[in-house]
Each structure stands twice: as structure tokens, then as C-alpha cells.
Design a protein around this motif. Structure first.
Motif, PDB file in Angstrom:
ATOM      1  N   ASP A  93       1.024  -1.503  -0.009  1.00 13.59           N
ATOM      2  CA  ASP A  93       0.345   0.545  -0.451  1.00 13.59           C
ATOM      3  C   ASP A  93       0.626   1.168  -0.153  1.00 13.59           C
ATOM      4  N   ASN A  94       1.790   1.239  -0.164  1.00  7.72           N
ATOM      5  CA  ASN A  94       3.037   1.846   0.154  1.00  7.72           C
ATOM      6  C   ASN A  94       3.741   2.273  -1.588  1.00  7.72           C
ATOM      7  N   ASP A  95       3.186   2.085  -2.497  1.00 12.73           N
ATOM      8  CA  ASP A  95       3.418   1.918  -3.611  1.00 12.73           C
ATOM      9  C   ASP A  95       3.065   3.518  -4.377  1.00 12.73           C
ATOM     10  N   ASN A  96       2.706   4.691  -3.203  1.00 14.00           N
ATOM     11  CA  ASN A  96       3.242   6.319  -3.698  1.00 14.00           C
ATOM     12  C   ASN A  96       3.561   6.705  -3.505  1.00 14.00           C
ATOM     13  N   TRP A  97       3.732   7.590  -4.726  1.00 14.45           N
ATOM     14  CA  TRP A  97       4.482   9.356  -3.916  1.00 14.45           C
ATOM     15  C   TRP A  97       4.107   9.901  -2.345  1.00 14.45           C
ATOM     16  N   HIS A  98       4.593   9.356  -0.870  1.00 16.29           N
ATOM     17  CA  HIS A  98       4.262  10.240  -0.157  1.00 16.29           C
ATOM     18  C   HIS A  98       5.862   9.785   0.441  1.00 16.29           C
ATOM     19  N   THR A  99       5.135  10.874   1.848  1.00 20.16           N
ATOM     20  CA  THR A  99       6.726  11.402   3.488  1.00 20.16           C
ATOM     21  C   THR A  99       5.568  10.876   4.719  1.00 20.16           C
ATOM     22  N   ASP A 100       6.593  10.573   4.969  1.00 15.35           N
ATOM     23  CA  ASP A 100       6.207   9.127   5.613  1.00 15.35           C
ATOM     24  C   ASP A 100       5.445  10.262   7.452  1.00 15.35           C
ATOM     25  N   VAL A 101       3.907   9.993   7.803  1.00 15.94           N
ATOM     26  CA  VAL A 101       3.215  10.101   9.043  1.00 15.94           C
ATOM     27  C   VAL A 101       3.488  11.743   9.152  1.00 15.94           C
ATOM     28  N   THR A 102       2.444  12.020   8.191  1.00 13.77           N
ATOM     29  CA  THR A 102       2.684  13.302   7.827  1.00 13.77           C
ATOM     30  C   THR A 102       1.107  13.834   9.134  1.00 13.77           C
ATOM     31  N   PHE A 103       0.779  12.613   8.658  1.00 11.74           N
ATOM     32  CA  PHE A 103      -1.051  12.470   9.542  1.00 11.74           C
ATOM     33  C   PHE A 103      -0.646  13.146  10.847  1.00 11.74           C
ATOM     34  N   ALA A 178      -9.877   8.476  15.975  1.00 12.68           N
ATOM     35  CA  ALA A 178      -9.849   8.835  17.173  1.00 12.68           C
ATOM     36  C   ALA A 178      -8.626   9.807  17.603  1.00 12.68           C
ATOM     37  N   LYS A 179      -7.252   8.780  17.553  1.00 11.60           N
ATOM     38  CA  LYS A 179      -6.528   9.631  18.293  1.00 11.60           C
ATOM     39  C   LYS A 179      -5.830  10.921  17.187  1.00 11.60           C
ATOM     40  N   HIS A 180      -6.313  10.869  16.099  1.00  9.39           N
ATOM     41  CA  HIS A 180      -5.315  11.535  14.611  1.00  9.39           C
ATOM     42  C   HIS A 180      -6.496  11.761  13.915  1.00  9.39           C
ATOM     43  N   PRO A 181      -6.928  12.906  13.967  1.00  9.62           N
ATOM     44  CA  PRO A 181      -8.024  13.585  13.434  1.00  9.62           C
ATOM     45  C   PRO A 181      -7.001  14.167  12.019  1.00  9.62           C
ATOM     46  N   GLN A 182      -7.662  14.758  10.955  1.00  9.27           N
ATOM     47  CA  GLN A 182      -7.195  15.231   9.793  1.00  9.27           C
ATOM     48  C   GLN A 182      -7.087  16.470  10.562  1.00  9.27           C
ATOM     49  N   LEU A 183      -5.057  17.318   9.843  1.00 10.36           N
ATOM     50  CA  LEU A 183      -4.890  18.564  10.603  1.00 10.36           C
ATOM     51  C   LEU A 183      -4.101  18.360   9.139  1.00 10.36           C
ATOM     52  N   SER A 184      -3.556  20.286   9.666  1.00 10.17           N
ATOM     53  CA  SER A 184      -2.873  20.717   8.322  1.00 10.17           C
ATOM     54  C   SER A 184      -1.674  21.320   8.885  1.00 10.17           C
ATOM     55  N   HIS A 185      -0.371  21.590   7.807  1.00  6.59           N
ATOM     56  CA  HIS A 185       0.755  21.963   7.593  1.00  6.59           C
ATOM     57  C   HIS A 185       1.068  22.517   5.915  1.00  6.59           C
ATOM     58  N   PRO A 186       2.093  23.483   6.191  1.00  2.00           N
ATOM     59  CA  PRO A 186       2.551  24.280   5.393  1.00  2.00           C
ATOM     60  C   PRO A 186       2.525  23.780   4.191  1.00  2.00           C
ATOM     61  N   VAL A 187       1.722  24.046   2.574  1.00  2.00           N
ATOM     62  CA  VAL A 187       2.118  23.502   1.563  1.00  2.00           C
ATOM     63  C   VAL A 187       3.795  23.086   1.099  1.00  2.00           C
ATOM     64  N   ILE A 188       4.120  24.191   1.776  1.00  2.00           N
ATOM     65  CA  ILE A 188       6.050  24.788   1.374  1.00  2.00           C
ATOM     66  C   ILE A 188       6.649  24.513   2.972  1.00  2.00           C
ATOM     67  N   ARG A 189       8.071  23.388   3.107  1.00  2.00           N
ATOM     68  CA  ARG A 189       7.939  23.555   4.647  1.00  2.00           C
ATOM     69  C   ARG A 189       9.195  24.154   4.664  1.00  2.00           C
ATOM     70  N   THR A 190      10.427  24.672   5.619  1.00  2.00           N
ATOM     71  CA  THR A 190      11.053  25.275   5.874  1.00  2.00           C
ATOM     72  C   THR A 190      11.744  24.763   6.692  1.00  2.00           C
ATOM     73  N   HIS A 191      13.366  23.661   6.343  1.00  2.00           N
ATOM     74  CA  HIS A 191      13.661  22.618   6.975  1.00  2.00           C
ATOM     75  C   HIS A 191      14.411  23.941   8.030  1.00  2.00           C
ATOM     76  N   PRO A 192      14.148  23.050   9.438  1.00  2.00           N
ATOM     77  CA  PRO A 192      14.732  23.250  10.537  1.00  2.00           C
ATOM     78  C   PRO A 192      16.720  24.018  10.814  1.00  2.00           C
ATOM     79  N   VAL A 193      17.330  22.849  10.490  1.00  2.00           N
ATOM     80  CA  VAL A 193      18.257  22.812   9.900  1.00  2.00           C
ATOM     81  C   VAL A 193      18.910  23.593   8.477  1.00  2.00           C
ATOM     82  N   THR A 194      18.697  23.458   7.890  1.00  2.00           N
ATOM     83  CA  THR A 194      19.363  24.262   6.757  1.00  2.00           C
ATOM     84  C   THR A 194      18.832  25.289   6.357  1.00  2.00           C
ATOM     85  N   GLY A 195      17.868  25.141   7.169  1.00  2.00           N
ATOM     86  CA  GLY A 195      16.772  26.547   6.379  1.00  2.00           C
ATOM     87  C   GLY A 195      16.144  26.878   4.350  1.00  2.00           C
TER      88      GLY A 195
END
Length: 278
Positions: A93-103, A178-195
Motif C-alpha cells: 500500500d506504499n506504491d505511491n509518492w508519500h512522506t511518512d506519517v504526515t498525519f 480518534a487519536k489522529h484527526p485531520q490536520l494541516s501543515h504548510p504546503v512549503i516547509r522550511t527545513h529546521p536546520v538548513t533553512g
């Protein structure tokens, strides 16, 4: 102290690392060198690393606290190691482009994946660089995307129709929902180390761009999914048994190619917790 040899695989992403045994504790210098290499190359590959689940867990722990996956099975005595055992009776079920556990609110910093059982041919994994993909966008589109957020949903990659079949799995799925309802993240993320800026939407978990009407959201996400998968932003790894991959989950996506069925493929993964995207 061993001297690490780091060989880049492409300008955008990927490097092979020699000169270290992941089954042994890292020296401070080697840990720093691997951290620097991870920030630079985004995914690191190690050949001939026959690590046990305990050794894989201990290696990953040197880079942060570990996540225990709420759905995938794990190694009973080492629950931080999840088991991806796919075959004709347990389809991938992981034969798609994904970033792990962004939920979750603090998606993983990274992950360590070890190849245990492989099909005779096939079963490669590809990684894509979200930073290279962002850098290649026009300045106007970059500016538009930086003001947007997107909804991520656990159930998109883990639908009840597959993961809540038995009474026991239904209870587990409903508790996770129940523990992981839908949530929001920025479409563009800034790397916390490299910027550096990176695309942070993925086919596996992203539902919609919140600030756009549905048709515009659908069209823009379709473009971004296709854009990040362009060959110049990706690297493809042909696994050998006991290979290990270590990637920066904050700025990459990956795709496990499901071309080996009905043969079996078994991988072990440790997932390193991260921080809140901004």
C-alpha cells in the motif's frame, strides 16, 4: 576511528556511505558526519549491513526518539521496528509518492529502512527531493505556495476498507482515527536546520489545499505531485539483502515500486520523531 567515504548518486539527492558498521555504536565524529551527509544528500544508502532489529533501533535512536506506528505490525520484542511484509496475500500500500506519517503534528525527522527478504527482481524504492522540486518552480509559484496550508489525513493511506476488516483491526483503526484527526501543515516547509524550502504535500496523506476552491486545489496538487516526481529530482535504489537506507523525511518523498508480486518483500523500518513543520 573509521573514515567515512560518501559517494553522491545525483546532484539533487542520494549518496552511498562506506566505512561504517551500523550494528555498532557510532563515534561522535561519525554521527556528526552522517548528520551532515544526510542534510546535504537527503537519503543515504549503506551496503552489507546485517543489523538485527535491536541494532537497527539503537542506530536510529542516535538521531532522535522513535515513533511506534499505530497500524503496521512491528517486531514484538522491538516495537520501534515496524515490519513491511508484502506478497500476494498482503498487497503493498506504499506504491505511491508519500512522506511518512504526515498525519501527526510532528512528522518524522527521518527513517531507517533495512532490506530483509527481497524478490528475485524488482522491489526498488525511489526518493524525491522536495527542496530540488521547490527550487525548480518559478518565483511567482513559489510565492503563491508559501502562503498556503494543506490538510493531511491518516485514513487516505490507511482506509478502513483495508485496515479495519476484523473486529480487532476495526477497534485499532477506530482508536487511531480518534487519536489522529485531520490536520494541516504548510504546503512549503522550511527545513529546521538548513533553512531550505521544500514541497510538503504528498499523494499518500494530503487531501486538499485549504485556501483554494476544490477544483483549484485538485489541479494544483496534481501538478505538484507530478512535478516532484520528475526524474531530475529523484534517485532509484535497487535493493540487495542487508542494504539500509536512511533518509530525511522532512524534505523528501519516496515510492516503493510494487512490480514483484506474487513474490515476497520484507523490510524493517525505524522512524525518528521530528518537529512541527513551519
Amino acid at each position: 576511528m573509521s573514515v567515512l567515504e560518501i559517494t553522491p548518486l545525483s546532484p539533487a539527492i542520494g549518496a552511498v556511505v562506506d566505512g561504517v558498521q551500523l550494528s555498532e555504536p557510532l563515534s561522535g565524529a561519525n554521527r556528526d558526519a552522517l548528520t551532515e551527509a544526510l542534510l546535504r544528500h537527503q537519503v543515504l544508502f549503506f551496503r552489507n549491513q546485517p543489523v538485527t532489529p535491536t541494532q537497527q533501533r539503537d542506530f536510529a535512536r542516535q538521531f532522535g526518539d522513535l515513533h511506534i506506528h499505530p497500524i503496521y505490525p512491528n517486531v514484538p520484542e522491538t516495537p520501534q521496528i515496524l515490519v513491511l511484509d508484502t506478497h500476494a496475500d498482503n498487497l503493498p500500500d506504499n506504491d505511491n509518492w508519500h512522506t511518512d506519517v504526515t498525519f501527526i503534528t510532528t512528522p518524522p525527522l527521518g527513517a531507517v529502512l533495512a532490506a530483509k527478504t527481497l524478490p528475485p527482481t524488482g522491489g526498488d524504492t525511489l526518493w524525491a527531493s522536495g527542496t530540488a522540486a521547490f527550487d525548480a518552480l518559478s518565483p511567482r509559484l513559489q510565492a503563491l505556495l508559501e502562503g498556503l496550508t494543506a490538510t493531511h489525513d491518516f485514513a487516505k493511506s490507511f482506509p478502513a476498507s483495508r485496515h479495519a476488516i476484523s473486529q480487532e483491526s476495526r477497534a485499532q483503526w477506530e482508536a487511531t482515527r480518534a487519536k489522529h484527526p485531520q490536520l494541516s501543515h504548510p504546503v512549503i516547509r522550511t527545513h529546521p536546520v538548513t533553512g531550505r524550502k521544500a514541497l510538503f504535500v504528498n499523494e499518500g496523506f494530503t487531501l486538499r489545499i485549504n485556501e483554494l476552491p476544490p477544483r483549484e486545489s485538485e489541479a494544483l496538487l496534481a501538478f505538484l505531485y507530478a512535478h516532484v516526481a520528475r526524474p531530475e529530482f529523484t534517485v532509484r535504489w535497487r535493493w540487495q539483502v542487508n542494504d539500509v537506507a536512511f533518509w530525511d523525511n522532512r524534505v523528501t518523498q519516496h515510492y516503493a515500486v510494487a512490480d514483484y508480486l506474487p513474490e515476497r518483500r520484507v523490510m524493517h523500518r525505524a522512524t525518528i520523531l521530528g518537529d512541527t513543520p513551519f
